[in-house]
Design a protein around this motif. Structure first.
Motif, short mmCIF file in Angstrom:
data_model
loop_
_atom_site.label_atom_id
_atom_site.label_comp_id
_atom_site.label_asym_id
_atom_site.label_seq_id
_atom_site.Cartn_x
_atom_site.Cartn_y
_atom_site.Cartn_z
N UNK A 235 26.81 -1.97 -2.46
CA UNK A 235 25.95 -3.13 -1.86
C UNK A 235 26.11 -3.32 -0.50
N UNK A 236 24.87 -3.39 0.25
CA UNK A 236 25.02 -3.63 1.84
C UNK A 236 24.00 -4.39 2.35
N UNK A 237 23.84 -5.03 3.21
CA UNK A 237 23.08 -5.77 3.83
C UNK A 237 23.63 -6.27 4.90
N UNK A 238 22.95 -7.53 5.48
CA UNK A 238 23.69 -8.36 6.67
C UNK A 238 24.58 -9.40 6.13
N UNK A 239 25.77 -9.27 6.67
CA UNK A 239 26.97 -10.01 6.36
C UNK A 239 27.03 -11.39 7.04
N UNK A 240 26.91 -12.47 6.18
CA UNK A 240 27.06 -14.04 6.61
C UNK A 240 27.85 -14.62 5.75
N UNK A 241 28.21 -15.88 6.34
CA UNK A 241 29.27 -16.67 5.73
C UNK A 241 28.54 -17.63 4.48
N UNK A 242 29.52 -17.97 3.68
CA UNK A 242 28.72 -18.82 2.36
C UNK A 242 28.27 -19.94 3.05
N UNK A 243 28.79 -20.62 4.07
CA UNK A 243 27.99 -21.66 4.39
C UNK A 243 26.87 -21.45 5.13
N UNK A 244 26.64 -20.47 5.95
CA UNK A 244 25.17 -20.05 6.40
C UNK A 244 24.34 -19.81 5.44
N UNK A 245 24.75 -19.22 4.08
CA UNK A 245 23.86 -18.76 3.16
C UNK A 245 23.29 -19.85 2.32
N UNK A 246 23.90 -21.00 2.58
CA UNK A 246 23.34 -22.08 1.87
C UNK A 246 21.84 -22.35 2.35
N UNK A 247 21.35 -21.83 3.60
CA UNK A 247 19.97 -22.20 3.99
C UNK A 247 19.15 -21.10 3.58
N UNK A 248 19.64 -20.05 2.90
CA UNK A 248 18.84 -18.95 2.39
C UNK A 248 18.09 -19.03 0.95
N UNK A 249 17.08 -18.57 0.78
CA UNK A 249 16.48 -18.63 -0.43
C UNK A 249 16.41 -17.18 -1.08
N UNK A 250 17.21 -16.43 -0.56
CA UNK A 250 17.24 -14.95 -1.06
C UNK A 250 18.00 -15.04 -2.67
N UNK A 251 17.34 -14.26 -3.51
CA UNK A 251 17.89 -14.13 -4.76
C UNK A 251 18.71 -12.68 -5.05
N UNK A 270 20.73 -8.88 1.46
CA UNK A 270 19.66 -7.71 1.98
C UNK A 270 18.62 -8.00 2.00
N UNK A 271 18.21 -9.31 2.27
CA UNK A 271 16.68 -9.54 2.51
C UNK A 271 16.03 -8.98 3.63
N UNK A 272 16.77 -8.59 4.70
CA UNK A 272 16.06 -8.03 5.79
C UNK A 272 16.47 -6.31 6.00
N UNK A 273 17.70 -5.91 5.66
CA UNK A 273 18.11 -4.87 5.82
C UNK A 273 19.06 -4.44 4.77
N UNK A 274 19.09 -3.15 4.17
CA UNK A 274 20.00 -2.63 3.32
C UNK A 274 19.27 -1.35 2.38
N UNK A 275 19.68 -1.38 1.24
CA UNK A 275 19.19 -0.19 0.39
C UNK A 275 18.82 -0.82 -0.84
N UNK A 276 18.69 0.29 -1.94
CA UNK A 276 17.83 -0.07 -3.19
C UNK A 276 18.88 -1.17 -4.23
N UNK A 277 19.92 -1.36 -3.88
CA UNK A 277 20.83 -2.03 -4.78
C UNK A 277 20.40 -3.61 -4.91
N UNK A 278 19.57 -4.18 -4.34
CA UNK A 278 18.90 -5.42 -4.60
C UNK A 278 18.04 -5.31 -5.93
N UNK A 279 17.60 -4.36 -6.28
CA UNK A 279 16.69 -4.20 -7.27
C UNK A 279 17.07 -3.89 -8.60
#
Length: 351
Positions: A235-251, A270-279
């Motif tokens: 499971x890969x993608x952009x790494x962010x903090x829990x605090x910063x992720x509060x502004x994200x609507x990513x599922x 993984x909204x902008x970069x990553x692999x197929x794990x999000x599916x």
């Protein structure tokens, strides 16, 4: 009235919809404009250039896929041309395969390398298994195109098989496994995982594809059978903090490092970069029936002092099986608000 906090108001028609009544289910409150399916459908009919996923996938060719996936060849069909001998060997009985490839007889060897690809040789009880890519070129090409199409269709701008750290958001130094309680992974499985990652760079993907329908959204589906404990992806993608992720609507957020502090705990987005794990879809973990249907597990582990997350099969997989797992495994008993604060979801309305 009890579910007012899960009600979304369409910005066009101003009607209300429960997040769990929407199809696909909406697990995070949108941070931007949101329109219901009726208004979205009407807008799509009038919009120029809006295409269905099937039409979008049909527009992507092999060369575009290879470029997006950063593969060492320009056509997907080249993968089978380069590894024809080994792929044909794996379609034969094990004894014949051993003679064809001159495989070693040592009982302690976990994997073997042939040309640039690694394969599982001796699988012990708790070993991860390196997936065998599809042995026929045509289904391999089509499944890979579908995966690339799905990533692009949902707005991903780049592919990565590694965690991506953005300056000013979360640094690699913050991913210090010593700050969390993560069970160690044995050396044998660490080696298997690293060989699996090398395979991915050469186009040896697990035998899965991605489908889309209006009711469920995207789903990962097995194209061929896989043994229990087969590695599917990291499971890969952009790494962010829990605090910063509060502004994200990513599922599709995944916990990476839990320090107990929102400013230093890390989330994979993984909204902008990553692999197929999000599916891979989630299951209703409040239902015993749904929990039994889950066929994939996640495992956080430590590699070179950094936390990583792997997805692997929890049982034998048959062709056509939808790949599902518990998004909130390990945090049972917490309330929905606590889940949301830590990047997890209320899955009680998932299929």
């Amino acid at each position: 009235e009890n579910d007012a906090c899960r009600m979304l108001i369409c910005d066009d028609c101003h009607k209300g919809y429960h997040m769990y009544c929407c199809r696909p289910v909406i697990v995070s409150i949108p941070t931007n404009k949101w329109t219901c399916y009726k208004c979205s459908s009407s807008a799509s009919e009038c919009a120029v250039g809006v295409r269905s996923f099937v039409d979008f996938a049909a527009s992507i060719d092999q060369q575009e896929c290879c470029s997006f996936l950063k593969l060492p060849f320009k056509k997907l069909s080249k993968f089978h041309e380069s590894h024809e001998e080994i792929l044909k060997a794996f379609e034969t009985p094990q004894n014949s395969r051993r003679k064809q490839l001159n495989l070693p007889k040592a009982k302690t060897i976990a994997t073997v390398q042939h040309n640039s690809l690694h394969y599982s040789l001796r699988v012990e009880r708790h070993d991860w298994v390196i997936p065998l890519p599809l042995t026929q070129s045509r289904p391999y090409v089509q499944s890979t195109i579908n995966i690339v199409a799905a990533m692009k269709y949902c707005g991903m701008t780049s592919y990565s098989e590694d965690l991506v750290y953005r300056e000013g958001v979360a640094t690699e130094e913050m991913n210090n496994a010593a700050l969390d309680s993560v069970e160690p992974l044995n050396r044998r499985n660490l080696e298997i995982f690293q060989h699996f990652k090398q395979n991915l760079k050469n186009g040896a993907y697990p035998p899965i594809t991605v489908e889309y329908n209006d009711r469920v959204g995207f789903s990962a589906v097995a194209v061929a059978g896989m043994a229990k404990h087969t590695l599917l992806m990291e499971y890969v993608g952009e790494v962010t903090t829990v605090r910063a992720s509060e502004q994200s609507d990513s599922d599709s957020l995944m916990m990476l490092l839990d320090t107990g502090v929102p400013e230093t705990s890390l989330i994979i987005d993984p909204s902008r970069t990553g692999n197929a794990a999000r599916f891979l879809n989630g299951i209703n973990n409040r239902s015993q029936f749904s929990r039994r249907k889950a066929n994939v597990r996640t495992r956080r582990f430590v590699l070179d002092g950094k936390c990583r997350v792997a997805l692997f099969t929890a049982k034998k997989i048959l062709p056509g099986d939808y790949l599902t797992y518990d998004y909130n495994a390990g945090i049972e008993g917490k309330e929905g608000e606590e889940w949301a604060k830590n990047g997890f979801y209320d899955t009680s309305f998932f299929f």
